[in-house]
Enzyme design. Structure first.
Site, PDB file in Angstrom:
ATOM      1  N   ARG A 239      -3.620  -0.893   7.558  1.00 30.73           N
ATOM      2  CA  ARG A 239      -2.517  -1.575   6.746  1.00 30.73           C
ATOM      3  C   ARG A 239      -1.844  -2.723   7.447  1.00 30.73           C
ATOM      4  O   ARG A 239      -1.735  -2.605   8.662  1.00 30.73           O
ATOM      5  CB  ARG A 239      -1.689  -0.682   6.146  1.00 30.73           C
ATOM      6  CG  ARG A 239      -1.958   0.300   4.954  1.00 30.73           C
ATOM      7  CD  ARG A 239      -2.260  -0.789   3.747  1.00 30.73           C
ATOM      8  NE  ARG A 239      -2.733   0.128   2.571  1.00 30.73           N
ATOM      9  CZ  ARG A 239      -4.010   0.181   2.186  1.00 30.73           C
ATOM     10  NH1 ARG A 239      -4.698  -0.289   2.935  1.00 30.73           N
ATOM     11  NH2 ARG A 239      -4.295   1.101   1.100  1.00 30.73           N
ATOM     12  N   GLU A 268       1.037  -9.263   3.111  1.00 27.96           N
ATOM     13  CA  GLU A 268      -0.138  -9.650   2.320  1.00 27.96           C
ATOM     14  C   GLU A 268       0.375 -10.030   0.644  1.00 27.96           C
ATOM     15  O   GLU A 268       1.220  -8.986   0.222  1.00 27.96           O
ATOM     16  CB  GLU A 268      -0.901  -8.317   2.139  1.00 27.96           C
ATOM     17  CG  GLU A 268      -2.204  -8.490   1.993  1.00 27.96           C
ATOM     18  CD  GLU A 268      -3.101  -7.541   2.290  1.00 27.96           C
ATOM     19  OE1 GLU A 268      -3.130  -6.945   3.409  1.00 27.96           O
ATOM     20  OE2 GLU A 268      -3.643  -6.680   1.419  1.00 27.96           O
ATOM     21  N   HIS A 286      -8.531  -8.775   2.633  1.00 28.73           N
ATOM     22  CA  HIS A 286      -8.661  -7.305   2.250  1.00 28.73           C
ATOM     23  C   HIS A 286      -9.954  -6.778   1.476  1.00 28.73           C
ATOM     24  O   HIS A 286      -9.785  -6.513   0.475  1.00 28.73           O
ATOM     25  CB  HIS A 286      -7.284  -6.976   1.621  1.00 28.73           C
ATOM     26  CG  HIS A 286      -6.992  -5.454   1.475  1.00 28.73           C
ATOM     27  ND1 HIS A 286      -5.648  -4.969   1.753  1.00 28.73           N
ATOM     28  CD2 HIS A 286      -7.653  -4.426   1.889  1.00 28.73           C
ATOM     29  CE1 HIS A 286      -5.553  -3.651   1.688  1.00 28.73           C
ATOM     30  NE2 HIS A 286      -6.875  -3.207   1.786  1.00 28.73           N
TER      31      HIS A 286
HETATM   32  P1  NAP Z   1      -7.512   9.472   7.218  1.00 25.49           P
HETATM   33  O1  NAP Z   1      -9.018  10.332   7.152  1.00 25.49           O
HETATM   34  O2  NAP Z   1      -6.437  10.443   6.702  1.00 25.49           O
HETATM   35  O3  NAP Z   1      -7.266   9.294   8.666  1.00 25.49           O
HETATM   36  C1  NAP Z   1      -6.096   8.851   9.136  1.00 25.49           C
HETATM   37  C2  NAP Z   1      -5.878   9.238  10.625  1.00 25.49           C
HETATM   38  O4  NAP Z   1      -4.852   8.880  11.100  1.00 25.49           O
HETATM   39  C3  NAP Z   1      -5.636  11.057  10.534  1.00 25.49           C
HETATM   40  O5  NAP Z   1      -6.728  11.470  11.609  1.00 25.49           O
HETATM   41  C4  NAP Z   1      -4.427  11.024  10.777  1.00 25.49           C
HETATM   42  O6  NAP Z   1      -4.250  12.445  11.520  1.00 25.49           O
HETATM   43  C5  NAP Z   1      -4.181  10.074  11.665  1.00 25.49           C
HETATM   44  N1  NAP Z   1      -2.530   9.815  12.115  1.00 25.49           N
HETATM   45  C6  NAP Z   1      -1.706   9.738  11.015  1.00 25.49           C
HETATM   46  N2  NAP Z   1      -0.724   9.395  11.439  1.00 25.49           N
HETATM   47  C7  NAP Z   1      -0.500   9.120  12.740  1.00 25.49           C
HETATM   48  C8  NAP Z   1       0.092   8.713  13.835  1.00 25.49           C
HETATM   49  N3  NAP Z   1       1.254   8.370  13.657  1.00 25.49           N
HETATM   50  N4  NAP Z   1      -0.603   8.264  15.017  1.00 25.49           N
HETATM   51  C9  NAP Z   1      -1.726   8.701  15.213  1.00 25.49           C
HETATM   52  N5  NAP Z   1      -2.666   9.141  14.386  1.00 25.49           N
HETATM   53  C10 NAP Z   1      -2.281   9.270  13.399  1.00 25.49           C
HETATM   54  O7  NAP Z   1      -7.594   8.183   6.452  1.00 25.49           O
HETATM   55  P2  NAP Z   1      -8.844   7.400   6.258  1.00 25.49           P
HETATM   56  O8  NAP Z   1      -9.740   7.729   5.172  1.00 25.49           O
HETATM   57  O9  NAP Z   1      -9.601   7.323   7.538  1.00 25.49           O
HETATM   58  O10 NAP Z   1      -8.166   5.910   6.082  1.00 25.49           O
HETATM   59  C11 NAP Z   1      -7.241   5.348   6.991  1.00 25.49           C
HETATM   60  C12 NAP Z   1      -6.343   4.357   6.161  1.00 25.49           C
HETATM   61  O11 NAP Z   1      -7.380   3.130   6.442  1.00 25.49           O
HETATM   62  C13 NAP Z   1      -6.027   4.336   4.715  1.00 25.49           C
HETATM   63  O12 NAP Z   1      -4.936   5.297   4.818  1.00 25.49           O
HETATM   64  C14 NAP Z   1      -5.844   2.963   4.258  1.00 25.49           C
HETATM   65  O13 NAP Z   1      -4.662   2.571   4.539  1.00 25.49           O
HETATM   66  C15 NAP Z   1      -6.753   2.300   5.543  1.00 25.49           C
HETATM   67  N6  NAP Z   1      -7.767   1.776   4.432  1.00 25.49           N
HETATM   68  C16 NAP Z   1      -8.007   0.384   4.454  1.00 25.49           C
HETATM   69  C17 NAP Z   1      -9.213  -0.153   3.469  1.00 25.49           C
HETATM   70  C18 NAP Z   1      -9.260  -1.622   3.564  1.00 25.49           C
HETATM   71  O14 NAP Z   1      -9.762  -2.241   2.495  1.00 25.49           O
HETATM   72  N7  NAP Z   1      -9.082  -2.429   4.629  1.00 25.49           N
HETATM   73  C19 NAP Z   1     -10.278   0.658   3.268  1.00 25.49           C
HETATM   74  C20 NAP Z   1      -9.839   1.879   3.353  1.00 25.49           C
HETATM   75  C21 NAP Z   1      -9.004   2.566   4.067  1.00 25.49           C
HETATM   76  P3  NAP Z   1      -3.788  13.590  10.733  1.00 25.49           P
HETATM   77  O15 NAP Z   1      -4.973  13.965   9.788  1.00 25.49           O
HETATM   78  O16 NAP Z   1      -3.437  14.778  11.730  1.00 25.49           O
HETATM   79  O17 NAP Z   1      -2.472  13.163  10.012  1.00 25.49           O
HETATM   80  C1  GLV Z   2      -8.065   0.001   0.630  1.00 21.56           C
HETATM   81  O1  GLV Z   2      -7.299  -0.583   1.520  1.00 21.56           O
HETATM   82  C2  GLV Z   2      -7.922   1.440   0.539  1.00 21.56           C
HETATM   83  O2  GLV Z   2      -6.856   1.906   1.196  1.00 21.56           O
HETATM   84  O3  GLV Z   2      -8.576   2.021  -0.077  1.00 21.56           O
END
Ligand code: NAP
Ligand code: GLV
Ligand code: GLV
Length: 326
Positions: A239, A268, A286
């Site tokens: 983000r 954004e 994005h």
């Molecule tokens: P996820 O599986 O929940 O992974 C997030 C990780 O970050 C978890 O391991 C979490 O730990 C850790 N975390 C949380 N707070 C933290 C902190 N303060 N310091 C260090 N690590 C921390 O989520 P995901 O599915 O991988 O997705 C991650 C993010 O990517 C989403 O929230 C979204 O905003 C973004 N995203 C963007 C796009 C795009 O189109 N650009 C697409 C998909 C996702 P815990 O589990 O212990 O809380």
């Molecule tokens: C995209 O940014 C998502 O969080 O799925």
């Protein structure tokens, strides 16, 4: 009578079909983000809402929908656009679309990393402009990716998927997250848990994979850029607000880091003008989850969450506030 669902933007056909089969579906007729006024008017009297990350779901919106609203289904894994407490206070389940977009998003993070390291975008523009006059030893000389060090901030689903890709490139992988992963996961991809300072100091590529929340807003700012190597690159597919974008511009201008690959921006869809003028920055609008397969799957998952609540009276599979079920 089918439950009434409002959809804030058309989705791929495969998802539209399932939504239309199951619900009395109304949809934003425009090919653009709805204005706040349009959204507040459109949600009135709906049983369910299927919204995007560009739509803010807060107490005002939930109240505008009225007491009939039983579920809000986000078409994204990130849910920083939702005031979860406001949903919980009204006993409304909020859901997201985790998992189905993990690999697609990691693919794009790797694409950004490779592009920025190997100057793919400016080299393409150069060739198209008819400037290519023959192979040359110093033409668009970039930096290697293989055997370099990748630092992952956030080691959840997408962070781990990025590590798997990096392992294929023979990269050394460091990560920092809320906690260390299980030893077998670390071993499988060859990743090592380190503190933030070590990660910043040793990484050639720093890639962000944490959710946006108060603790992660501006997680990467001036001090972090100063701690990075001058030859390092920042990759952000998480983000925009996780990075202090003004500090990023400054770090790039002053050569504190070598470049950046960005899919998301702090304000954004606005993007810092200076970033757009930099050849060492790749800017994408994005699109990390934007494959037809994944965007369809996300729609099916979002529909599944609505079906659970509205047709089955069940707990939705991807509830982000399960505490409402006691
Ligand atoms: P996820 O599986 O929940 O992974 C997030 C990780 O970050 C978890 O391991 C979490 O730990 C850790 N975390 C949380 N707070 C933290 C902190 N303060 N310091 C260090 N690590 C921390 O989520 P995901 O599915 O991988 O997705 C991650 C993010 O990517 C989403 O929230 C979204 O905003 C973004 N995203 C963007 C796009 C795009 O189109 N650009 C697409 C998909 C996702 P815990 O589990 O212990 O809380
Ligand atoms: C995209 O940014 C998502 O969080 O799925
Ligand atoms: C480059 O094209 C080479 O053959 O080295």
């Amino acid at each position: 009578m089918k439950p009434k669902v409002y959809l804030t933007r058309r989705l791929p056909a495969g998802a539209m079909q399932v939504l239309e089969q199951n619900f009395k579906l109304d949809c934003n007729p425009h090919d653009r983000v709805m204005t706040r006024e349009e959204l507040l008017a459109a949600v009135k009297g709906r049983d369910g809402l299927l919204q995007l990350l560009t739509d803010t779901v807060d107490g005002e919106l939930l109240d505008a929908a009225g007491p009939q609203l039983k579920v809000v289904s986000n078409y994204a894994v990130g849910f920083n656009n939702i005031d979860v407490a406001a949903c919980t206070a009204r006993k409304i389940p909020a859901t997201n679309t985790p998992g189905v977009l993990t690999d697609t998003t990691a693919d794009l993070a790797m694409a950004l990393l490779l592009s920025v390291a190997r100057k793919v975008v400016p080299a393409d523009a150069f060739a198209r402009a008819g400037k290519y006059e023959g192979w040359a030893p110093l033409l668009f000389v970039g930096t290697d990716v293989h055997h370099k060090t990748l630092g992952l901030i956030g080691f959840g689903r997408i962070g781990l998927a990025m590590a798997r890709r990096a392992a294929g490139f023979g990269m050394r992988i460091l990560y920092h997250s809320t906690r260390a992963a299980a030893a077998e996961i670390e071993e499988r991809v060859g990743a090592q848990y380190v503190d933030m300072q070590t990660l910043l100091a040793e990484s050639d590529f720093v890639s962000l994979h944490v959710p946006l929340m108060p603790e992660t807003r501006h997680l990467v700012g001036q001090a972090e850029f100063e701690a990075m190597k001058p030859e390092a690159f920042l990759i952000n597919t998480a983000r925009g607000e996780i990075v202090d974008e003004k500090a990023l511009v400054r770090a790039l201008t002053q050569g504190e880091i070598a470049g950046a690959g960005l899919d998301v921006f702090e304000f954004e869809p606005a993007i810092e003008q200076e970033l757009k003028q930099m050849d060492n920055v790749v800017i994408l609008p994005h699109i990390a989850s934007a494959s037809i397969e994944t965007r369809t799957e996300m729609g099916l998952v979002a529909a599944r969450n609505l079906i659970a609540v509205l047709l089955e009276g069940a707990t939705p599979p991807n509830c982000i506030n399960p505490e409402i079920y006691g």
